[in-house]
Design a protein around this motif. Structure first.
Motif, PDB file in Angstrom:
ATOM      1  N   ALA A  73       0.846  -1.197   0.000  1.00 24.69           N
ATOM      2  CA  ALA A  73       0.000   0.000   0.000  1.00 24.69           C
ATOM      3  C   ALA A  73       0.880   1.245   0.000  1.00 24.69           C
ATOM      4  O   ALA A  73       0.522   2.276  -0.580  1.00 24.69           O
ATOM      5  CB  ALA A  73      -0.925  -0.008   1.203  1.00 24.69           C
ATOM      6  N   TYR A  86       2.310  -0.255   6.375  1.00 26.93           N
ATOM      7  CA  TYR A  86       1.627  -0.212   5.075  1.00 26.93           C
ATOM      8  C   TYR A  86       2.339  -1.109   4.057  1.00 26.93           C
ATOM      9  O   TYR A  86       1.963  -1.118   2.886  1.00 26.93           O
ATOM     10  CB  TYR A  86       1.557   1.225   4.537  1.00 26.93           C
ATOM     11  N   TRP A  90      -3.164  -5.014   0.577  1.00 24.55           N
ATOM     12  CA  TRP A  90      -4.607  -4.922   0.829  1.00 24.55           C
ATOM     13  C   TRP A  90      -5.300  -5.329  -0.471  1.00 24.55           C
ATOM     14  O   TRP A  90      -4.933  -4.817  -1.550  1.00 24.55           O
ATOM     15  CB  TRP A  90      -4.999  -3.478   1.122  1.00 24.55           C
ATOM     16  N   ARG A  92      -8.118  -4.374  -1.583  1.00 29.02           N
ATOM     17  CA  ARG A  92      -8.700  -3.167  -2.196  1.00 29.02           C
ATOM     18  C   ARG A  92      -7.645  -2.326  -2.914  1.00 29.02           C
ATOM     19  O   ARG A  92      -7.749  -2.047  -4.111  1.00 29.02           O
ATOM     20  CB  ARG A  92      -9.378  -2.321  -1.100  1.00 29.02           C
ATOM     21  N   ASP A  93      -6.612  -1.914  -2.171  1.00 29.17           N
ATOM     22  CA  ASP A  93      -5.585  -1.036  -2.751  1.00 29.17           C
ATOM     23  C   ASP A  93      -4.939  -1.695  -3.976  1.00 29.17           C
ATOM     24  O   ASP A  93      -4.712  -1.048  -4.999  1.00 29.17           O
ATOM     25  CB  ASP A  93      -4.475  -0.730  -1.735  1.00 29.17           C
ATOM     26  N   LEU A 215     -14.778   0.711   3.492  1.00 30.83           N
ATOM     27  CA  LEU A 215     -13.442   0.825   2.887  1.00 30.83           C
ATOM     28  C   LEU A 215     -12.439   1.531   3.790  1.00 30.83           C
ATOM     29  O   LEU A 215     -11.243   1.332   3.650  1.00 30.83           O
ATOM     30  CB  LEU A 215     -13.514   1.509   1.514  1.00 30.83           C
ATOM     31  N   TRP A 216     -12.939   2.348   4.741  1.00 30.49           N
ATOM     32  CA  TRP A 216     -12.006   3.017   5.665  1.00 30.49           C
ATOM     33  C   TRP A 216     -11.700   2.134   6.875  1.00 30.49           C
ATOM     34  O   TRP A 216     -11.068   2.563   7.816  1.00 30.49           O
ATOM     35  CB  TRP A 216     -12.542   4.373   6.133  1.00 30.49           C
ATOM     36  N   ARG A 346     -11.666  12.322   3.907  1.00 29.21           N
ATOM     37  CA  ARG A 346     -12.547  11.141   3.895  1.00 29.21           C
ATOM     38  C   ARG A 346     -13.955  11.532   4.358  1.00 29.21           C
ATOM     39  O   ARG A 346     -14.934  11.333   3.680  1.00 29.21           O
ATOM     40  CB  ARG A 346     -11.982  10.046   4.794  1.00 29.21           C
ATOM     41  N   TRP A 363      -6.982  14.211   1.833  1.00 27.52           N
ATOM     42  CA  TRP A 363      -6.245  13.092   1.233  1.00 27.52           C
ATOM     43  C   TRP A 363      -5.995  13.402  -0.242  1.00 27.52           C
ATOM     44  O   TRP A 363      -6.839  14.010  -0.910  1.00 27.52           O
ATOM     45  CB  TRP A 363      -7.063  11.800   1.337  1.00 27.52           C
ATOM     46  N   GLU A 453      -0.179   9.783   1.723  1.00 33.69           N
ATOM     47  CA  GLU A 453      -1.620   9.535   1.813  1.00 33.69           C
ATOM     48  C   GLU A 453      -2.387  10.835   2.075  1.00 33.69           C
ATOM     49  O   GLU A 453      -3.424  11.111   1.488  1.00 33.69           O
ATOM     50  CB  GLU A 453      -1.872   8.540   2.944  1.00 33.69           C
ATOM     51  N   LEU A 468       1.870   6.640  -1.384  1.00 33.49           N
ATOM     52  CA  LEU A 468       0.738   5.710  -1.382  1.00 33.49           C
ATOM     53  C   LEU A 468       0.432   5.234  -2.815  1.00 33.49           C
ATOM     54  O   LEU A 468       0.167   6.049  -3.701  1.00 33.49           O
ATOM     55  CB  LEU A 468      -0.495   6.391  -0.774  1.00 33.49           C
ATOM     56  N   TRP A 470      -2.118   3.683  -4.147  1.00 37.99           N
ATOM     57  CA  TRP A 470      -3.484   4.057  -4.574  1.00 37.99           C
ATOM     58  C   TRP A 470      -3.547   5.542  -4.969  1.00 37.99           C
ATOM     59  O   TRP A 470      -4.233   5.920  -5.919  1.00 37.99           O
ATOM     60  CB  TRP A 470      -4.431   3.733  -3.407  1.00 37.99           C
TER      61      TRP A 470
HETATM   62  C1  NOJ Z   1      -6.306   3.436   5.105  1.00 40.81           C
HETATM   63  C2  NOJ Z   1      -7.541   3.504   4.261  1.00 40.81           C
HETATM   64  O1  NOJ Z   1      -8.604   3.912   5.067  1.00 40.81           O
HETATM   65  C3  NOJ Z   1      -7.848   2.158   3.623  1.00 40.81           C
HETATM   66  O2  NOJ Z   1      -8.913   2.313   2.735  1.00 40.81           O
HETATM   67  C4  NOJ Z   1      -6.647   1.621   2.909  1.00 40.81           C
HETATM   68  O3  NOJ Z   1      -6.938   0.349   2.418  1.00 40.81           O
HETATM   69  C5  NOJ Z   1      -5.441   1.574   3.827  1.00 40.81           C
HETATM   70  N1  NOJ Z   1      -5.208   2.842   4.433  1.00 40.81           N
HETATM   71  C6  NOJ Z   1      -4.186   1.176   3.056  1.00 40.81           C
HETATM   72  O4  NOJ Z   1      -3.889   2.137   2.095  1.00 40.81           O
END
Ligand code: NOJ
Ligand code: NOJ
Length: 489
Positions: A73, A86, A90, A92-93, A215-216, A346, A363, A453, A468, A470
């Protein structure tokens, strides 16, 4: 506002009434140059493990080596003096970042494709391992959010499950599958990708209405706008895919669930507030109400249907974006002086700063995606040649030009006004990206435009996790949305 609209208007006057958005784009300086984008891509790729880019991670007693395909991440972890780790994959990321790699592949030259293909294959192989490990690990199964770089499940206490992960992964795998099908690699798609996609979609089909963290990674609930909208998209695209592969039964099943999710998502509209809310029951808790996850969901959950209720030009969607942007503009000190294009975070009472949990910040990734929204909206309006201003979206349009009123603006009969609105949207996108870029930093090795981030809301310093992955992916997707505008005819 005037300052911003005057220049494009002049351009249109010079170019005549039928000017297209592509003329506007050539007149405006892009927020990132081609060379700068090459550097941003480098930063993205350096966070992806390959056989030549192995991450060696020291964790107290043992040393871990990354498998190709693992995506960190961020390079920040305890070793680098950061409060969190990090250097974790993840779901998601990784899916979002690899979706960008898949985009570069799909649009690449033959040479670029040759270079990029191993990244896709590595990602597929890595995800195959973690799907298997997650299923074996226990009840959370594919909803496991985090993996070590060697592919093992990250087992400590955490917010689990996170059911957006399998949906985002399925979307990236589907994207790759379509590219490979075009290259006639049907066998590989059927043998390797199809079973993985089916695993994720079956999981979503059964679990979409069960409790999950957002997601958070903070709020456990059965109703998350972001999670549901990306799940819906994955089922819709999955349905198309299985239809193409002659599995009508599965295609119908996924489609049916997707339609139920659409209805369920519509319940997130809060008429009194004028925007979609992230949860229904917890609107006053953390990011349960007004949250940029709505913006993210609309972008990552966008389906290829201009009449979809969540299409980016839908009036309720436009209204939601208006309130999200406005919710942040007076929240952070560094936004003073540019409330028109604020950096956004966020959700308003966020306290996660990556370190002490004292106060939340804007962010980079959310700000980039706001820019992407403006470009994409401009693109849709330009394609339709029509702008409907009504009581739901009038506030948004009045920010572009306070003289705008309810009614329909047509590109054919009111081209000057129409073009002015499109150019204002592009400018807004540019200004949002430029604003985030303004706070980027150079490192000691002389490389510049680094983004973390978050951006400290008082000092403007880059804070929380460095580089980051993402965040860089969103910068590239935003700029690609901008580029696509020049192809609109
Ligand atoms: C925090 C974020 O809230 C989350 O969505 C993400 O997956 C992680 N950081 C890693 O980047
Ligand atoms: C708490 C944060 O609010 C959440 O978003 C984040 O993912 C975790 N800590 C870990 O970074």
């Amino acid at each position: 506002m005037l300052r911003i609209t005057v220049i494009p208007l002049a351009i249109f006057l010079m170019c005549g009434a039928n000017a297209h958005a592509n003329i506007l784009l050539t007149e405006l300086n892009p927020p990132y140059t081609k060379n700068e984008l090459i550097t941003i891509k480098k930063y993205l790729f350096s966070n992806i493990s390959t056989k030549n880019n192995i991450f060696i991670k020291k964790n107290r007693s043992k040393t871990m080596y990354s498998l190709p395909g693992a995506v960190i991440a961020s390079p920040s972890n305890f070793d680098t003096g950061f409060s969190m780790d990090y250097q974790i994959h993840w779901t998601r990321d990784a899916a979002i970042s690899m979706n960008e790699v898949a985009y570069l592949y799909a649009h690449g030259t033959i040479e670029e494709k040759l270079k990029l293909k191993p990244y896709l294959i590595n990602y597929i192989n890595f995800e195959k391992i973690i799907q298997k490990n997650a299923i074996q690990a226990g009840s959370t199964a594919l909803g496991e959010p985090k993996y070590n770089l060697d592919g093992s499940v990250w087992l400590d206490k955490w917010a689990r499950p996170q059911n957006d992960g399998p949906a985002l992964r399925a979307l990236t795998l589907l994207f790759i599958a379509h590219s490979f099908l075009k290259e006639h690699q049907d066998n590989y798609v059927k043998m390797s990708l199809m079973p993985m996609i089916k695993l994720d979609l079956d999981y979503i089909n059964t679990n979409w209405n069960k409790a999950t963290y957002d997601l958070w990674e903070e709020l456990n609930d059965r109703e998350h706008f972001f999670t549901k909208i990306v799940q819906r998209k994955s089922l819709l695209e999955g349905s198309q895919f299985f239809k193409q592969l002659n599995n009508k039964k599965l295609a119908d099943q996924y489609k049916q669930t997707a339609n139920i999710i659409t209805k369920s998502l519509e319940r997130h509209w809060n008429e009194g507030r004028g925007y979609y809310v992230e949860t229904i029951k917890h609107q006053h808790l953390k990011g349960g109400g007004m949250d940029s996850s709505i913006l993210l969901g609309l972008i990552y959950g966008e389906v290829n249907d201009l009449n979809d209720p969540f299409a980016l030009d839908n009036d309720k969607v436009i209204s939601s974006i208006y309130f999200i942007r406005d919710g942040f503009k007076h929240l952070y000190k560094i936004n003073i002086g540019h409330a028109r294009h604020p950096l956004i975070g966020r959700y308003p009472n966020d306290i996660y700063d990556g370190n002490l949990f004292t106060y939340g910040n804007p962010w980079n990734l959310t700000t980039h995606l706001l820019a992407q929204y403006y470009y994409s909206l401009a693109n849709i309006l330009e394609t339709k040649g029509l702008i409907h201003i009504n009581q739901n979206n009038i506030y948004f349009f009045k920010k572009l030009d306070h003289r705008l009123k309810e009614g329909v603006i047509r590109k054919t009969s009111q081209s000057r006004l129409f073009n002015k609105i499109i150019s204002s949207l592009v400018r807004l996108g540019d200004e949002s990206l430029e604003m985030a870029k303004r706070y980027s930093v150079c490192y000691k090795d002389g490389t510049c435009n680094h983004l973390s981030e978050q951006v400290d809301r008082k000092s403007g310093r880059q804070v929380s996790a460095k580089d980051l992955t993402w965040g860089y992916a969103t910068l590239l997707t935003a700029m690609q949305a901008r580029d696509r505008l020049s192809n609109v005819k």
